[in-house]
Design an enzyme around this catalytic site. Sequence first.
Site, PDB file in Angstrom:
ATOM      1  CG  HIS A  21      -1.848   1.073   1.376  1.00 43.06           C
ATOM      2  ND1 HIS A  21      -1.796   2.005   2.388  1.00 43.06           N
ATOM      3  CD2 HIS A  21      -2.924   1.408   0.616  1.00 43.06           C
ATOM      4  CE1 HIS A  21      -2.789   2.849   2.260  1.00 43.06           C
ATOM      5  NE2 HIS A  21      -3.495   2.507   1.203  1.00 43.06           N
ATOM      6  CG  HIS A  63      -3.784   9.013  -0.199  1.00 40.27           C
ATOM      7  ND1 HIS A  63      -4.507   9.916   0.562  1.00 40.27           N
ATOM      8  CD2 HIS A  63      -4.539   7.892  -0.249  1.00 40.27           C
ATOM      9  CE1 HIS A  63      -5.632   9.350   0.959  1.00 40.27           C
ATOM     10  NE2 HIS A  63      -5.681   8.123   0.485  1.00 40.27           N
TER      11      HIS A  63
HETATM   12  O1  G3P Z   1      -6.704   1.518  -2.600  1.00 36.47           O
HETATM   13  C1  G3P Z   1      -6.985   0.821  -1.439  1.00 36.47           C
HETATM   14  C2  G3P Z   1      -6.847   1.792  -0.385  1.00 36.47           C
HETATM   15  O2  G3P Z   1      -5.617   2.398  -0.608  1.00 36.47           O
HETATM   16  C3  G3P Z   1      -7.937   2.806  -0.441  1.00 36.47           C
HETATM   17  O3  G3P Z   1      -7.721   3.780   0.472  1.00 36.47           O
HETATM   18  O4  G3P Z   1      -7.309   6.104   0.935  1.00 36.47           O
HETATM   19  O5  G3P Z   1      -5.445   4.483   1.109  1.00 36.47           O
HETATM   20  O6  G3P Z   1      -6.297   5.118  -1.114  1.00 36.47           O
HETATM   21  P1  G3P Z   1      -6.640   4.929   0.337  1.00 36.47           P
HETATM   22 CA    CA Z   2      -5.226   3.662  -2.659  1.00 35.49          CA
END
Ligand code: G3P
Ligand code: CA
Length: 271
Positions: A21, A63
């Site tokens: 992530h 992000h």
């Molecule tokens: O993409 C999965 C997860 O990353 C969604 O949440 O806010 O971390 O992009 P975010």
């Molecule tokens: Ca994401």
Amino acid sequence: MVLLQYLIIKRMPNQILDISHRGASGYAPEHTIASYKLAKKLKGDYIEIDLQMTKDGRLVAMHDETLDRTTNGSGLVKDYTLDDIKKLDAGTWFNKKYPEKANPNYVGLKVPTLGEIIQTFGRSANYYIETKSPDVYPGMEEKLLNILNKYKLIGPNSQSGKVIIQSFSKDSLLKIHSMDANIPLIQLLSYSQNAEISQNEINNIKKYAVGVGPNYQAINRGYVQKVRNNGLLIHPYTVNDKDDMKKLLDWGVTGMFTNYPDVLRNLIKGI
Ligand code: G3P
Ligand code: CA
């Protein structure tokens, strides 16, 4: 669901996906090349990349819609050119926020473009890419597919599953599906609590996507089973605690997003 998507969905459940992530963002500044390199070293299956778009139409890995949290700049990404954004430091914030994980090599790291990320890793990596705020960035889907085609990560003769595209925006996914129905898509979902998914919703998602990505705190065993029994993949986000990972694996998820790809890798090895 078209043939290639079907083949991917048949292959993937046997391989639980370890999705890094924002890179290995538990150890390094998110969405930097350093974070992605570490994710690969720690054996994540996919590097996850959130996309924003600059004033001059370049896709960059970030992000937030704003620069403030992860750089020394401020304001909206869409108000700055790539040249402007390249002047920013995308690493020092991490050293300040996490002094116990600080590394002098993180000082001065740059915000990478999607093209730079792909040039760095080529086909040695798998990419799990999110269209962020697609309403703010008209044309981002076309730009994304152009780049992926240019580097032969999608399209004729590309290896299946090198790229997965995810979004909270159904419209963005439908647009991508209409441009290339072979790209595996994941519908991200956000629940406030006690997630439920109806058969109608599942049937609808199956028309364009191979799976769903819900926030893990809201789901339960029944939710996972229902999704799996309907032939969809399920990749919950963002799971950083080992016991939560174990629980989700026991429930039958087919992968998950984590800031600690090494922790998940060790658990998967033991299955
Ligand atoms: O993409 C999965 C997860 O990353 C969604 O949440 O806010 O971390 O992009 P975010
Ligand atoms: Ca994401």
